[in-house]
Write a protein that holds these residues in place. Structure first.
Motif, PDB file in Angstrom:
ATOM      1  N   VAL A  77       0.860  -1.178   0.000  1.00 17.50           N
ATOM      2  CA  VAL A  77       0.000   0.000   0.000  1.00 17.50           C
ATOM      3  C   VAL A  77       0.901   1.234   0.000  1.00 17.50           C
ATOM      4  O   VAL A  77       1.435   1.625   1.031  1.00 17.50           O
ATOM      5  N   ASP A  78       1.071   1.822  -1.162  1.00 14.59           N
ATOM      6  CA  ASP A  78       2.055   2.900  -1.347  1.00 14.59           C
ATOM      7  C   ASP A  78       1.922   4.039  -0.344  1.00 14.59           C
ATOM      8  O   ASP A  78       2.908   4.466   0.246  1.00 14.59           O
ATOM      9  N   TRP A  79       0.729   4.556  -0.153  1.00 17.82           N
ATOM     10  CA  TRP A  79       0.577   5.759   0.669  1.00 17.82           C
ATOM     11  C   TRP A  79       0.943   5.527   2.127  1.00 17.82           C
ATOM     12  O   TRP A  79       1.339   6.456   2.812  1.00 17.82           O
ATOM     13  N   LEU A  80       0.873   4.293   2.600  1.00 17.22           N
ATOM     14  CA  LEU A  80       1.246   4.004   3.988  1.00 17.22           C
ATOM     15  C   LEU A  80       2.743   4.159   4.237  1.00 17.22           C
ATOM     16  O   LEU A  80       3.166   4.363   5.361  1.00 17.22           O
ATOM     17  N   HIS A  81       3.517   4.066   3.203  1.00 17.73           N
ATOM     18  CA  HIS A  81       4.972   4.064   3.357  1.00 17.73           C
ATOM     19  C   HIS A  81       5.611   5.396   2.998  1.00 17.73           C
ATOM     20  O   HIS A  81       6.832   5.497   2.954  1.00 17.73           O
ATOM     21  N   ASP A  82       4.808   6.402   2.761  1.00 19.42           N
ATOM     22  CA  ASP A  82       5.325   7.736   2.485  1.00 19.42           C
ATOM     23  C   ASP A  82       5.683   8.376   3.821  1.00 19.42           C
ATOM     24  O   ASP A  82       4.811   8.702   4.615  1.00 19.42           O
ATOM     25  N   GLU A  83       6.967   8.548   4.075  1.00 22.85           N
ATOM     26  CA  GLU A  83       7.430   9.044   5.378  1.00 22.85           C
ATOM     27  C   GLU A  83       6.865  10.415   5.734  1.00 22.85           C
ATOM     28  O   GLU A  83       6.766  10.766   6.900  1.00 22.85           O
ATOM     29  N   GLU A  84       6.472  11.173   4.728  1.00 16.32           N
ATOM     30  CA  GLU A  84       5.875  12.485   4.976  1.00 16.32           C
ATOM     31  C   GLU A  84       4.556  12.367   5.741  1.00 16.32           C
ATOM     32  O   GLU A  84       4.193  13.246   6.508  1.00 16.32           O
ATOM     33  N   TRP A  85       3.835  11.274   5.541  1.00 14.01           N
ATOM     34  CA  TRP A  85       2.523  11.090   6.155  1.00 14.01           C
ATOM     35  C   TRP A  85       2.554  10.225   7.404  1.00 14.01           C
ATOM     36  O   TRP A  85       1.556  10.101   8.102  1.00 14.01           O
ATOM     37  N   VAL A  86       3.679   9.578   7.691  1.00 10.71           N
ATOM     38  CA  VAL A  86       3.777   8.735   8.882  1.00 10.71           C
ATOM     39  C   VAL A  86       3.923   9.639  10.103  1.00 10.71           C
ATOM     40  O   VAL A  86       4.908  10.354  10.248  1.00 10.71           O
ATOM     41  N   VAL A  87       2.914   9.623  10.982  1.00 11.48           N
ATOM     42  CA  VAL A  87       2.892  10.483  12.165  1.00 11.48           C
ATOM     43  C   VAL A  87       3.543   9.780  13.354  1.00 11.48           C
ATOM     44  O   VAL A  87       4.348  10.349  14.065  1.00 11.48           O
ATOM     45  N   VAL A  88       3.182   8.529  13.576  1.00 10.79           N
ATOM     46  CA  VAL A  88       3.739   7.724  14.656  1.00 10.79           C
ATOM     47  C   VAL A  88       4.233   6.418  14.048  1.00 10.79           C
ATOM     48  O   VAL A  88       3.509   5.759  13.305  1.00 10.79           O
ATOM     49  N   PHE A  99       9.434   0.705   2.285  1.00 12.49           N
ATOM     50  CA  PHE A  99      10.196   1.312   1.199  1.00 12.49           C
ATOM     51  C   PHE A  99      10.077   2.817   1.324  1.00 12.49           C
ATOM     52  O   PHE A  99       9.150   3.336   1.906  1.00 12.49           O
ATOM     53  N   LYS A 100      11.034   3.502   0.803  1.00 13.29           N
ATOM     54  CA  LYS A 100      11.103   4.957   0.905  1.00 13.29           C
ATOM     55  C   LYS A 100      10.669   5.572  -0.422  1.00 13.29           C
ATOM     56  O   LYS A 100      10.972   5.035  -1.468  1.00 13.29           O
TER      57      LYS A 100
END
Length: 101
Positions: A77-88, A99-100
């Protein structure tokens, strides 16, 4: 005679699920309408709540029997691994995000 199948339900003991204080992974993308939060339980099962506004139904509550099952379901799931959106991210020791971008 018709055979009836019995289904057993798994009982889990839930801690107080406080969205940000004790979650495992929290990913928010308000521009796209995506929200994903999970909690790792003591028995290594994972509770997931997800809201994706463009989906029907848009909300899901899922309990995975193991952390491996959970990671298998989110690994592509691409959007889950976008570090910009990972809050915790309390899953770094497992290699999350996988993946980055």
């Amino acid at each position: 005679m018709e055979r009836l199948e019995m289904y057993t339900m798994k009982t889990i003991n839930l801690p107080i699920l406080n969205t940000r204080k004790n979650c495992f992974i929290l990913v928010e993308c308000p521009e796209e309408g995506y929200f994903h939060i999970s909690w790792l339980l003591k028995d290594n099962s994972v509770v997931l709540f997800e809201n994706i506004q463009d989906n029907y139904p848009s909300e899901a509550l899922v309990i995975y029997d193991s952390i491996d099952d959970y990671f298998e379901s989110i690994q592509n799931v691409d959007w889950l691994h976008d570090e910009e959106w990972v809050v915790v991210n309390n899953a770094k020791e497992y290699g999350f995000p996988f993946f980055k971008k």
